[in-house]
Design a protein around this motif. Structure first.
Motif, PDB file in Angstrom:
ATOM      1  N   LEU A 126      12.468   2.613  -7.077  1.00  0.00           N
ATOM      2  CA  LEU A 126      12.576   3.583  -8.172  1.00  0.00           C
ATOM      3  C   LEU A 126      12.987   2.899  -9.473  1.00  0.00           C
ATOM      4  N   ALA A 127      13.842   1.887  -9.373  1.00  0.00           N
ATOM      5  CA  ALA A 127      14.237   1.156 -10.586  1.00  0.00           C
ATOM      6  C   ALA A 127      13.017   0.492 -11.214  1.00  0.00           C
ATOM      7  N   ALA A 128      12.141  -0.056 -10.387  1.00  0.00           N
ATOM      8  CA  ALA A 128      10.921  -0.678 -10.913  1.00  0.00           C
ATOM      9  C   ALA A 128      10.036   0.373 -11.577  1.00  0.00           C
ATOM     10  N   ALA A 129       9.889   1.526 -10.917  1.00  0.00           N
ATOM     11  CA  ALA A 129       9.052   2.597 -11.473  1.00  0.00           C
ATOM     12  C   ALA A 129       9.613   3.082 -12.806  1.00  0.00           C
ATOM     13  N   GLN A 130      10.934   3.273 -12.857  1.00  0.00           N
ATOM     14  CA  GLN A 130      11.544   3.796 -14.076  1.00  0.00           C
ATOM     15  C   GLN A 130      11.427   2.800 -15.226  1.00  0.00           C
ATOM     16  N   GLU A 131      11.582   1.504 -14.920  1.00  0.00           N
ATOM     17  CA  GLU A 131      11.456   0.492 -15.968  1.00  0.00           C
ATOM     18  C   GLU A 131      10.017   0.416 -16.479  1.00  0.00           C
ATOM     19  N   LEU A 132       9.069   0.515 -15.546  1.00  0.00           N
ATOM     20  CA  LEU A 132       7.662   0.496 -15.956  1.00  0.00           C
ATOM     21  C   LEU A 132       7.374   1.677 -16.887  1.00  0.00           C
ATOM     22  N   ALA A 133       7.938   2.833 -16.551  1.00  0.00           N
ATOM     23  CA  ALA A 133       7.758   4.016 -17.392  1.00  0.00           C
ATOM     24  C   ALA A 133       8.363   3.787 -18.779  1.00  0.00           C
ATOM     25  N   ARG A 134       9.575   3.203 -18.801  1.00  0.00           N
ATOM     26  CA  ARG A 134      10.238   2.942 -20.093  1.00  0.00           C
ATOM     27  C   ARG A 134       9.415   1.984 -20.952  1.00  0.00           C
ATOM     28  N   ARG A 135       8.810   0.976 -20.317  1.00  0.00           N
ATOM     29  CA  ARG A 135       8.021  -0.008 -21.076  1.00  0.00           C
ATOM     30  C   ARG A 135       6.837   0.670 -21.762  1.00  0.00           C
ATOM     31  N   ALA A 136       6.224   1.623 -21.066  1.00  0.00           N
ATOM     32  CA  ALA A 136       5.100   2.339 -21.684  1.00  0.00           C
ATOM     33  C   ALA A 136       5.593   3.138 -22.884  1.00  0.00           C
ATOM     34  N   LEU A 149       3.872   9.300 -13.383  1.00  0.00           N
ATOM     35  CA  LEU A 149       4.268  10.705 -13.304  1.00  0.00           C
ATOM     36  C   LEU A 149       5.480  10.986 -14.203  1.00  0.00           C
ATOM     37  N   LEU A 150       6.458  10.077 -14.184  1.00  0.00           N
ATOM     38  CA  LEU A 150       7.653  10.288 -15.007  1.00  0.00           C
ATOM     39  C   LEU A 150       7.254  10.453 -16.475  1.00  0.00           C
ATOM     40  N   ASN A 151       6.311   9.630 -16.931  1.00  0.00           N
ATOM     41  CA  ASN A 151       5.894   9.732 -18.324  1.00  0.00           C
ATOM     42  C   ASN A 151       5.041  10.972 -18.572  1.00  0.00           C
ATOM     43  N   ALA A 152       4.247  11.349 -17.583  1.00  0.00           N
ATOM     44  CA  ALA A 152       3.442  12.567 -17.729  1.00  0.00           C
ATOM     45  C   ALA A 152       4.361  13.788 -17.827  1.00  0.00           C
ATOM     46  N   LEU A 153       5.437  13.777 -17.042  1.00  0.00           N
ATOM     47  CA  LEU A 153       6.402  14.881 -17.101  1.00  0.00           C
ATOM     48  C   LEU A 153       7.083  14.910 -18.461  1.00  0.00           C
ATOM     49  N   GLU A 154       7.465  13.729 -18.935  1.00  0.00           N
ATOM     50  CA  GLU A 154       8.102  13.600 -20.247  1.00  0.00           C
ATOM     51  C   GLU A 154       7.197  14.189 -21.344  1.00  0.00           C
ATOM     52  N   LEU A 155       5.928  13.823 -21.290  1.00  0.00           N
ATOM     53  CA  LEU A 155       4.986  14.268 -22.323  1.00  0.00           C
ATOM     54  C   LEU A 155       4.742  15.773 -22.289  1.00  0.00           C
ATOM     55  N   ASP A 180       0.830  -1.216   0.000  1.00  0.00           N
ATOM     56  CA  ASP A 180       0.000   0.000   0.000  1.00  0.00           C
ATOM     57  C   ASP A 180       0.858   1.258   0.000  1.00  0.00           C
ATOM     58  N   GLN A 181       2.090   1.152   0.516  1.00  0.00           N
ATOM     59  CA  GLN A 181       3.017   2.279   0.405  1.00  0.00           C
ATOM     60  C   GLN A 181       3.776   2.200  -0.919  1.00  0.00           C
ATOM     61  N   LEU A 182       4.581   1.129  -1.042  1.00  0.00           N
ATOM     62  CA  LEU A 182       5.597   1.105  -2.088  1.00  0.00           C
ATOM     63  C   LEU A 182       5.040   0.755  -3.457  1.00  0.00           C
ATOM     64  N   GLY A 183       4.100  -0.197  -3.501  1.00  0.00           N
ATOM     65  CA  GLY A 183       3.539  -0.597  -4.792  1.00  0.00           C
ATOM     66  C   GLY A 183       2.802   0.565  -5.434  1.00  0.00           C
ATOM     67  N   THR A 184       1.977   1.205  -4.632  1.00  0.00           N
ATOM     68  CA  THR A 184       1.202   2.320  -5.167  1.00  0.00           C
ATOM     69  C   THR A 184       2.112   3.497  -5.509  1.00  0.00           C
ATOM     70  N   ALA A 185       3.083   3.760  -4.637  1.00  0.00           N
ATOM     71  CA  ALA A 185       3.997   4.885  -4.901  1.00  0.00           C
ATOM     72  C   ALA A 185       4.798   4.631  -6.181  1.00  0.00           C
ATOM     73  N   ALA A 186       5.268   3.403  -6.378  1.00  0.00           N
ATOM     74  CA  ALA A 186       6.068   3.106  -7.569  1.00  0.00           C
ATOM     75  C   ALA A 186       5.234   3.250  -8.842  1.00  0.00           C
ATOM     76  N   ALA A 187       3.998   2.748  -8.810  1.00  0.00           N
ATOM     77  CA  ALA A 187       3.140   2.878  -9.990  1.00  0.00           C
ATOM     78  C   ALA A 187       2.832   4.350 -10.264  1.00  0.00           C
ATOM     79  N   THR A 188       2.592   5.111  -9.194  1.00  0.00           N
ATOM     80  CA  THR A 188       2.310   6.544  -9.339  1.00  0.00           C
ATOM     81  C   THR A 188       3.507   7.261  -9.968  1.00  0.00           C
ATOM     82  N   ILE A 189       4.695   6.956  -9.469  1.00  0.00           N
ATOM     83  CA  ILE A 189       5.883   7.640  -9.972  1.00  0.00           C
ATOM     84  C   ILE A 189       6.170   7.246 -11.417  1.00  0.00           C
ATOM     85  N   ALA A 190       5.922   5.981 -11.757  1.00  0.00           N
ATOM     86  CA  ALA A 190       6.099   5.570 -13.163  1.00  0.00           C
ATOM     87  C   ALA A 190       5.202   6.412 -14.067  1.00  0.00           C
TER      88      ALA A 190
END
Lengths: 479, 178
Positions: free
Chosen positions: A384-394, A204-210, A192-202
């Motif tokens: 963060l590595a998981a979040a960043q990889e998820l963002a890259r996959r998208a 967000l990283l792409n939203a910032l990129e866009l 509930d902390q880390l899973g949700t935070a990582a998905a959120t950050i993934a």
């Protein structure tokens, strides 16, 4: 937030609906949720639970137990006694985790207790097996205090290669996670902390990129200061977000160092207290509207009410604002209302809108990765590595305002995230088993693939009977 | 986590300028509007430790009356801590202490610290230490031979703060509702 993990995954109902049809569809959704609930109860009665223990060795006759059990097994025990790390080679520990809860904050149901939490933990175990190939044991426990919780999990640890904490009330969950991470030699995760935070950050990283922004340059408002958002805030700071440009808002308004309840927070919620002191530079005070004026990003993980964030709040944000309304089952603002108010990118926790921020995209892969690396911990760098990889996959699947994150159907994402997690564990020097990226990827695909085949094979052999019709259920003939 | 300032060197001696980010001075009548909310914050913090420390509804008016009276009381020491930089001229903390007689014991006069409070951003920077030292000196100058501190029994942060600076419990106040 974690509600999304147990919601059935559905796509293709993405649409632009007017607010009038939204009101009637709210009633429709209520009826649909009620119907799903009734069916879930019937099916639970029919199948008597969702997971079971299945052998992974051949058993030809009782004679084989001289190997699988006594006397042969004694030598296996002696080997592990001599070198406890061998438990990860000679038993299922390498792939077994516990899903542990005290039932103090389950979904949106609140403090329903460990017994009532069991069906949710079973569902989570099924997701772990199906998506991550992880053998997860649902384990609700009765504990009176955070200290007792920690001591209990510590005493259970020898059976497991990792611990997934689930549905524990905030702020108790923060201390429990910190204590267990400090004490146990295996990865401990609070989804509930880390899973949700990582998905959120993934996302967000792409939203910032866009929108042509960077984490270091944005002003961000987090609405809601529970398990998910406090973890998100901490991880954003770890990513280099300027603490002065980060503002948390809860029911009492903007969190700041001189708020009236700050001493109470010091005693009851030091994690939130520390953020109160560190964030909100310039000392903004007031409500959500004051916080959002000029902000680039809103990350809402608060109240499931579509009027929590108003269109005028979004209009007061900076140009091309990013709005994540992640409350479940109902977002803080309907996506079409946010878009009409000028939001450039909108994400929710739901599968029936574009951009579902779903922790199920993260946790099966993170555990696959740490288990394959035999990581001793899950530090923030791995999250963060998981979040960043998820963002890259998208990005690989074509990034757009309506495709911010992979969907749950893009199954190849999971082994890639697992491999990125394995790589991070090796880089950080906490991997008990060092593998190359290609090896992590291949292994994750193999274990996850076997698991999916197993589920299908059981169904083909009718060992897991097909979903029964309503008539079969009425007649009450079990499988 | 600390309400007090447990680290930092503080000043080398009472006559030296403090190396802490505040300016400490005797409080004035014009400080009362700024002191009242700080005093109430401290009492509300105390409320967290025990239901018998529940803050009265008229606490704000009480705070104002008592502060005004004690500002004129030669037995009282009230110090105001002003911030620096953006907080210049803003009262960011205070101390309220009183010299009272011990009719049966020696030393005959004790200086009791009743309130000591700092806004969160000024904690853990040596300010509490400095406040304690300056207050002790002011109490000594008024004849106190011993300095004491009153705070809720369950306040472990305060207990640690004072214990580190040589304080020990010499009296206990036990309570039961009637």
């Amino acid at each position: 937030m974690a509600e999304s993990t147990v919601a059935p995954v559905e796509n293709g109902r993405v649409g632009r609906r007017s607010s009038r049809s939204r009101r009637s569809s709210a009633a429709r959704e209520k009826r649909k949720t009620d119907a799903l609930g009734r069916r879930a109860v019937e099916l639970s009665r029919y199948y008597h639970g969702k997971v079971e223990t299945v052998p992974k060795v051949p058993v030809r006759s009782l004679r084989d137990f001289a190997l699988w059990y006594t006397p042969g097994v004694a030598e296996v025990s002696r080997a592990i006694q001599a070198d406890p790390a061998l438990a990860f080679d000679l038993t299922g520990r390498w792939n077994t985790i516990a899903i542990i809860t005290d039932g103090s904050r389950v979904l949106g149901l609140g403090d329903i207790g460990p017994e009532a939490a069991l069906p949710v933990m079973e569902g989570k175990a099924l997701l772990f097996k199906w998506l991550g190939g992880v053998d997860a044991v649902p384990l609700p426990i009765v504990t009176k205090s955070a200290e007792a919780f920690v001591a209990t999990v510590e005493s259970l640890a020898p059976a497991f290669g990792g611990i997934n904490l689930e549905d524990i009330a905030s702020p108790k969950c923060f201390g429990i996670l910190e204590s267990l991470q400090a004490r146990l030699p295996i990865p401990v995760w609070h989804d509930d902390q880390l899973g949700t935070a990582a998905a959120t950050i993934a996302g967000l990283l792409n939203a910032l990129e866009l929108t042509g922004r960077t984490v270091r340059g944005v002003r961000t408002v987090l609405l809601g200061a529970g398990a998910a958002n406090l973890a998100t805030a901490r991880l954003l700071l770890a990513l280099g977000h300027d603490p002065h440009h980060l503002t948390l808002v809860d029911q009492r308004g903007i969190l700041h160092a001189e708020r009236n309840d700050v001493d109470e927070l010091m005693l009851r919620n030091p994690w939130k207290y520390r953020l109160a002191l560190r964030t909100n530079g310039g000392g903004r005070t007031g409500d959500l509207a004051s916080a959002l004026a000029g902000a680039d990003v809103l990350l809402a993980a608060s109240t499931p009410d579509p009027n929590t964030v108003r269109p005028e709040h979004v209009r007061a944000m900076a140009r091309s604002p990013i709005v994540f309304a992640l409350a479940n089952p109902v977002p803080e603002i309907w996506p079409e209302a946010a878009t009409a108010a000028g939001a450039a990118i909108v994400a929710t926790g739901r599968s029936d809108f574009p951009n579902q921020v779903n922790n199920s995209l993260i946790f099966p892969a993170v555990f696959r990765g740490v288990l394959d690396a035999r990581a001793r911990a899950i530090p923030d760098e791995i999250v963060l590595a998981a979040a960043q990889e998820l963002a890259r996959r998208a990005q690989d699947h074509g990034l757009s305002a309506s495709h911010l994150l992979p969907t749950m159907e893009e199954l190849d994402v999971f082994p890639h995230v697992a491999a990125a997690v394995g790589d991070a564990a090796v880089t950080l020097g906490i991997a008990g088993r060092r593998r190359s990226h290609a090896e992590f990827l291949e292994r994750a695909r193999a274990v996850m693939g076997r698991s999916a085949r197993l589920v299908r094979a059981l169904a083909r052999a009718r060992l897991t009977p097909p979903l029964p019709s309503a008539r079969v259920l009425r007649e009450g003939t079990g499988p | 986590m600390s309400a007090g300032a447990e680290t930092g060197p503080g000043a080398g001696g009472p006559s030296e300028a403090p190396s802490v980010p505040i300016h400490l001075r005797a409080a004035r009548a014009s400080d009362v509007p700024a002191l009242v909310p700080l005093l109430l914050r401290l009492k509300r913090l105390n409320e967290e430790f025990d239901p018998l420390l529940k803050v009265r509804e008229d606490a704000e008016a009480q705070a104002e009356t008592i502060l005004r009276a004690q500002l004129d009381d030669p037995k009282a020491v009230i110090l105001a801590a002003e911030g620096v930089g953006a907080d210049k001229d803003k009262v960011v903390g205070f101390v309220r202490a009183l010299v009272r007689e011990r009719p049966f014991y020696t030393p005959e006069w004790e200086g009791v610290i009743l309130d000591i409070y700092l806004l969160p951003l000024y904690r853990r920077r040596g300010v509490g230490e400095y406040l304690l030292r300056e207050t002790s000196a002011a109490l000594k100058a008024k004849g106190a031979g011993v300095v004491t501190a009153e705070f809720p029994a369950q306040n472990e942060i305060a207990t640690r703060f004072y214990a580190k600076r040589g304080f020990r419990a010499i009296q206990q106040l036990h309570a039961r509702s009637l």
